[in-house]
Design an enzyme around this catalytic site. Structure first.
Site, PDB file in Angstrom:
ATOM      1  CB  ILE A   1      10.822  43.188  63.835  1.00 39.96           C
ATOM      2  CG1 ILE A   1      12.091  43.488  63.021  1.00 39.96           C
ATOM      3  CG2 ILE A   1       9.580  43.613  63.057  1.00 39.96           C
ATOM      4  CD1 ILE A   1      12.207  42.716  61.724  1.00 39.96           C
TER       5      ILE A   1
ATOM      6  CE1 TYR B   1      16.256  35.175  55.819  1.00 37.91           C
ATOM      7  CE2 TYR B   1      14.846  34.588  53.986  1.00 37.91           C
ATOM      8  CZ  TYR B   1      15.008  35.069  55.271  1.00 37.91           C
ATOM      9  OH  TYR B   1      13.901  35.436  55.995  1.00 37.91           O
TER      10      TYR B   1
ATOM     11  CE  LYS C   1      10.654  34.889  57.417  1.00 37.35           C
ATOM     12  NZ  LYS C   1       9.754  35.235  58.537  1.00 37.35           N
TER      13      LYS C   1
ATOM     14  CB  THR D   1      16.508  41.188  65.029  1.00 37.81           C
ATOM     15  OG1 THR D   1      16.606  40.196  63.991  1.00 37.81           O
ATOM     16  CG2 THR D   1      15.726  42.386  64.506  1.00 37.81           C
TER      17      THR D   1
END
Length: 261
Positions: A27, A162, A169, A200
């Site tokens: 990214i 996650y 985050k 990614t």
């Protein structure tokens, strides 16, 4: 269909640091391409000697005038980058922080089972490093500027697999708001960019990630995955003076995925 990066000198004269390029699927690389296409001058970092052969050609492609290593586990490396920027440019207009990390045994387990050392490492690399970079950038942003970091929908909703990164985050997004409030009087804006699922290298460490990509295509209103260029262009826009009164945002670039139950 990936959106093209259209060349336009919208950010001509701006100077910025891109941290987090690992390869041409990163990214951070999409951001570097967009900022350069809009006329900005770039400084680029790479993780270590193993990563340098992948990043160096990309840095040359965007004409980066500064290329230096940044391993956040090595004291002094990030400070050396900002020192170099001060000596070379004397100022800074934007920083893109695209770094997150959690040890495999920490990321792969339940949040309730996370070991203290794994938690601290996750928060240090994924959240505190952005706060630290903001502190280093502040004196160089003499005419204001913009700080960017990368987040994900898993900060707000429980996303299977996650795990602890969602906690990190969430802390990162809160930090964005506090930094925006503290630095706003100096004309420094702060944003978190929240891309949809992107294939990614970092994301490949998330278990069952392919299933998440399929779910994203099926569920999002756009019915397609975002590209690194989609993310890059949206990020670069927020560095333009046209966005000068936007700050403290979590900007979703996810084809609308986050609005669907």
């Amino acid at each position: 269909m990936s959106s093209p990066v259209v060349k336009a000198e919208l950010l001509k004269g701006k100077k910025g640091l891109i941290v987090g390029i690992a390869n041409d699927r990163s990214i951070a690389w999409g951001c570097a391409r967009a900022f350069r296409a809009f006329g900005a001058e770039l400084a680029v970092t790479y993780l270590n000697d193993k990563a340098k052969p992948y990043v160096e050609p990309l840095a040359h492609e965007v004409g980066a005038s500064i290329l230096m290593p940044v391993d956040l586990a090595i004291p002094g490396q990030i400070e050396a980058v900002f020192d170099r920027i001060e000596r070379t440019w004397g100022e800074l207009d934007f920083v893109v922080h695209s770094i997150a990390f959690s040890p495999k045994d920490t990321l792969g387990g339940r949040v309730v089972d996370v070991p203290r050392d794994g938690f601290l490492t996750t928060m240090d690399i994924s959240c505190w490093s952005f706060i630290h970079m903001a502190r280093l950038a502040e004196p160089l942003m003499k005419n204001g500027g913009t700080l960017f970091t990368m987040t994900y929908y898993g900060s707000q909703m429980v996303v299977e697999n996650y795990n602890i990164m969602g906690v990190a985050k969430a802390a990162l997004e809160s930090a964005v708001r506090y930094l925006a409030a503290e630095l706003g009087p100096k004309g420094i804006r702060v944003h978190a960019i929240s891309p949809g699922a992107v294939a990614t290298r970092a994301a490949s460490g998330i278990p069952e990630f392919d299933e998440l990509l399929e779910k994203t295509i099926r569920k999002s209103p756009a019915r397609e995955l975002v590209s690194i260029d989609d993310v890059g262009v949206a990020t670069a826009f927020l560095a333009h003076d046209a966005a000068r009164l936007m700050t403290g945002q979590v900007l979703y670039v996810d084809g609308g995925y986050h609005i669907i139950d």
